[in-house]
Design a protein around this motif. Structure first.
Motif, short mmCIF file in Angstrom:
data_model
loop_
_atom_site.label_atom_id
_atom_site.label_comp_id
_atom_site.label_asym_id
_atom_site.label_seq_id
_atom_site.Cartn_x
_atom_site.Cartn_y
_atom_site.Cartn_z
N THR A 82 -7.51 41.22 78.17
CA THR A 82 -6.28 41.93 77.79
C THR A 82 -6.14 42.09 76.28
N THR A 83 -6.92 41.41 75.51
CA THR A 83 -6.77 41.44 74.05
C THR A 83 -7.66 42.49 73.38
N LYS A 84 -8.42 43.25 74.16
CA LYS A 84 -9.40 44.16 73.59
C LYS A 84 -9.13 45.61 73.96
N TRP A 85 -9.48 46.51 73.02
CA TRP A 85 -9.48 47.94 73.29
C TRP A 85 -10.82 48.29 73.92
N TYR A 86 -10.79 49.17 74.92
CA TYR A 86 -12.01 49.59 75.61
C TYR A 86 -12.13 51.10 75.62
N ASN A 87 -13.36 51.57 75.44
CA ASN A 87 -13.71 52.96 75.69
C ASN A 87 -14.31 52.99 77.09
N ILE A 88 -13.62 53.66 78.00
CA ILE A 88 -14.03 53.71 79.40
C ILE A 88 -14.43 55.15 79.71
N GLY A 89 -15.58 55.30 80.33
CA GLY A 89 -16.07 56.62 80.69
C GLY A 89 -16.41 56.72 82.16
N LEU A 90 -16.19 57.89 82.72
CA LEU A 90 -16.54 58.19 84.10
C LEU A 90 -17.13 59.59 84.11
N THR A 91 -18.35 59.73 84.64
CA THR A 91 -18.98 61.05 84.70
C THR A 91 -19.44 61.35 86.12
N ARG A 92 -19.52 62.63 86.40
CA ARG A 92 -20.13 63.09 87.64
C ARG A 92 -21.08 64.21 87.27
N ALA A 93 -22.36 64.02 87.62
CA ALA A 93 -23.37 65.06 87.39
C ALA A 93 -23.30 66.08 88.53
N SER A 94 -23.90 67.24 88.34
CA SER A 94 -23.85 68.29 89.36
C SER A 94 -24.52 67.86 90.67
N ASP A 95 -25.43 66.87 90.62
CA ASP A 95 -26.06 66.37 91.84
C ASP A 95 -25.21 65.30 92.54
N GLY A 96 -24.02 65.01 92.00
CA GLY A 96 -23.11 64.03 92.61
C GLY A 96 -23.27 62.62 92.08
N ASN A 97 -24.16 62.41 91.11
CA ASN A 97 -24.36 61.07 90.55
C ASN A 97 -23.15 60.67 89.71
N LEU A 98 -22.48 59.59 90.10
CA LEU A 98 -21.35 59.04 89.34
C LEU A 98 -21.85 57.93 88.43
N SER A 99 -21.36 57.90 87.20
CA SER A 99 -21.72 56.85 86.25
C SER A 99 -20.46 56.28 85.63
N LEU A 100 -20.41 54.95 85.50
CA LEU A 100 -19.32 54.26 84.82
C LEU A 100 -19.84 53.78 83.47
N TYR A 101 -19.02 53.92 82.45
CA TYR A 101 -19.38 53.49 81.10
C TYR A 101 -18.31 52.57 80.55
N LEU A 102 -18.75 51.53 79.87
CA LEU A 102 -17.84 50.61 79.19
C LEU A 102 -18.33 50.45 77.76
N ASN A 103 -17.50 50.89 76.82
CA ASN A 103 -17.83 50.85 75.39
C ASN A 103 -19.17 51.50 75.07
N GLY A 104 -19.43 52.63 75.70
CA GLY A 104 -20.61 53.42 75.40
C GLY A 104 -21.84 53.09 76.22
N TYR A 105 -21.82 52.03 76.99
CA TYR A 105 -22.98 51.63 77.78
C TYR A 105 -22.76 51.95 79.25
N ARG A 106 -23.76 52.60 79.86
CA ARG A 106 -23.65 52.86 81.30
C ARG A 106 -23.83 51.52 82.02
N CYS A 107 -22.84 51.15 82.78
CA CYS A 107 -22.87 49.85 83.45
C CYS A 107 -23.00 49.97 84.96
N ALA A 108 -22.87 51.16 85.51
CA ALA A 108 -23.05 51.37 86.95
C ALA A 108 -23.28 52.85 87.21
N GLN A 109 -24.07 53.14 88.24
CA GLN A 109 -24.27 54.52 88.64
C GLN A 109 -24.69 54.58 90.10
N GLY A 110 -24.41 55.71 90.74
CA GLY A 110 -24.81 55.91 92.12
C GLY A 110 -24.24 57.20 92.66
#
Length: 145
Positions: A82-110
């Motif tokens: 709770t004490t930190k600022w986060y850059n959170i990202g969510l992307t969807r590629a045209s092939d349907g691949n979802l990616s989660l990003y936390l502070n610039g690093y991709r941390c999950a995809q599928g």
């Protein structure tokens, strides 16, 4: 919402959040969403990003950043604080691949077969707003891109 004068943030309470018509700036099949946020609570299920087409599914926090439903196995391992600022990202590629990003690093995809592969309903994209106040976060928002 409250603003932090000269601080560059907006304070949002549980149940507030933002609902946008993003049809003029984002596509349904291929997109990227970035938010810069600090949360008041990270220890229970709170929706960060959603869309009308997804019902209650979407990007959540629950000690970690994760996708719901959990059957899609999109979970970041880093514990949120709770004490930190986060850059959170969510992307969807045209092939349907979802990616989660936390502070610039991709941390999950599928790729998910749920909800038409999570194409956006661009007429209604929700930020920091769950189906109820109990699943809506509170905290500070600096930017949505």
């Amino acid at each position: 919402f409250q603003t932090g004068k000269n601080q560059g943030w907006y304070k949002f309470s549980q149940g507030q959040g933002i609902q946008l018509d993003a049809s003029s700036c984002i596509g349904a099949s291929k997109w990227t969403i970035l938010i810069h946020v600090k949360l008041d609570h990270v220890d229970t299920l709170r929706q960060m990003i959603g869309s009308k087409a997804w019902s209650a599914d979407g990007l959540y926090t629950d000690k970690v950043l994760r996708w719901s439903p959990s059957t899609d196995a999109l979970t970041c391992n880093s514990m949120l604080q709770t004490t930190k600022w986060y850059n959170i990202g969510l992307t969807r590629a045209s092939d349907g691949n979802l990616s989660l990003y936390l502070n610039g690093y991709r941390c999950a995809q599928g790729i998910s077969k749920n909800k038409d592969g999570y194409k956006l309903d661009v007429d209604q994209v929700n930020f920091m707003h769950g189906e109820s106040a109990g699943t809506s976060p509170s905290g500070y928002l600096r930017r949505i891109r």
